[in-house]
Design an enzyme around this catalytic site. Structure first.
Site, PDB file in Angstrom:
ATOM      1  N   ASP A  82      10.313   5.319  -7.518  1.00 21.85           N
ATOM      2  CA  ASP A  82       9.523   4.417  -6.688  1.00 21.85           C
ATOM      3  C   ASP A  82       9.864   4.705  -5.227  1.00 21.85           C
ATOM      4  O   ASP A  82      11.000   4.481  -4.800  1.00 21.85           O
ATOM      5  CB  ASP A  82       9.870   2.975  -7.064  1.00 21.85           C
ATOM      6  N   GLY A  97      -2.551   2.286  -5.081  1.00 26.14           N
ATOM      7  CA  GLY A  97      -1.554   3.337  -5.297  1.00 26.14           C
ATOM      8  C   GLY A  97      -0.335   3.189  -4.409  1.00 26.14           C
ATOM      9  O   GLY A  97       0.188   2.094  -4.200  1.00 26.14           O
ATOM     10  N   SER A  99      -2.567  12.690  -1.754  1.00 26.01           N
ATOM     11  CA  SER A  99      -3.908  13.050  -2.237  1.00 26.01           C
ATOM     12  C   SER A  99      -3.992  13.349  -3.733  1.00 26.01           C
ATOM     13  O   SER A  99      -5.072  13.613  -4.239  1.00 26.01           O
ATOM     14  CB  SER A  99      -4.509  14.222  -1.447  1.00 26.01           C
ATOM     15  N   ASP A 126      -0.051   3.526  -1.201  1.00 32.86           N
ATOM     16  CA  ASP A 126      -0.344   2.740   0.003  1.00 32.86           C
ATOM     17  C   ASP A 126      -0.155   1.244  -0.264  1.00 32.86           C
ATOM     18  O   ASP A 126       0.533   0.542   0.483  1.00 32.86           O
ATOM     19  CB  ASP A 126      -1.777   3.040   0.447  1.00 32.86           C
ATOM     20  N   ASN A 179      -4.856   5.322   3.730  1.00 36.64           N
ATOM     21  CA  ASN A 179      -6.265   5.617   3.987  1.00 36.64           C
ATOM     22  C   ASN A 179      -6.471   5.498   5.498  1.00 36.64           C
ATOM     23  O   ASN A 179      -5.605   5.002   6.208  1.00 36.64           O
ATOM     24  CB  ASN A 179      -7.202   4.708   3.168  1.00 36.64           C
TER      25      ASN A 179
END
Length: 183
Positions: A9, A31, A121, A33, A23
């Site tokens: 984590d 996710g 990504s 973010d 983003n």
């Protein structure tokens, strides 16, 4: 510089910088973010809103990175980087490479010595994890070897970064990064 991959984590990493696969809005998401925003507490969202109000009114561009304090995280800073979205036709490896390079540049500007990266990504943005691993590990190795050739491993790296850790959520992602590190 030590380059390693671990499964875990990213929000629990005891490093100077954790890199957020953000983003362009910088205002949180899913996710990695979302996990970073939840773990950091409301101060992170406030700092990101301030960046949007002042420096990035149109959002952070793909491949760019910017830092905020880490608030409730064990890290000192969060470096937000916007990865290319495969599903949106952003399929340039150089755009993805830029995420890792600009994140390292920002970390050095902050005076960081340790950085934890996610597989930028490779999640919701649809990039193949093997390709992300190839580009990410290549970026870290190029960063490491781009320094003064007189550097010795027992001394601080000339760029300041002594540890680049890839923190992967899944066994598949870990295997992809371990494969690249073994090459």
């Amino acid at each position: 510089m030590r380059i390693e991959a671990v499964q875990g984590d990213i929000t629990t990493q005891d490093v100077d910088v954790i890199v957020n696969a953000a983003n362009s809005s910088l205002l949180g998401g899913g996710g990695v973010d979302g996990a970073i925003h939840r773990a950091a507490g409301p101060g992170l969202l406030d700092a990101c809103r301030e960046l949007r109000r002042t420096t990035y009114p149109d959002g952070l561009p793909v491949g760019s990175s910017v830092a905020t304090p880490a608030f409730d995280l064990p890290a000192r800073w969060v470096v937000h980087t916007v990865g290319p979205n495969w599903h949106a036709g952003e399929r340039s490896g150089s755009m993805l490479l830029s995420c890792f390079v600009t994140a390292l540049e920002v970390a050095v500007e902050l005076g960081a010595t340790s950085v934890a990266f996610p597989a930028v990504s490779a999640g919701a943005y649809g990039w193949d994890v093997d390709e992300v691993a190839r580009i990410a590990v290549g970026a870290a190795r190029a960063w490491e070897t781009g320094a003064d050739s007189s550097w010795e491993p027992d001394h601080p790296h000339p760029t300041g970064i002594v540890l680049a850790r890839f923190v992967l959520f899944s066994p598949q992602a870990l295997a992809a990064f371990e494969h690249q590190l073994a090459r």
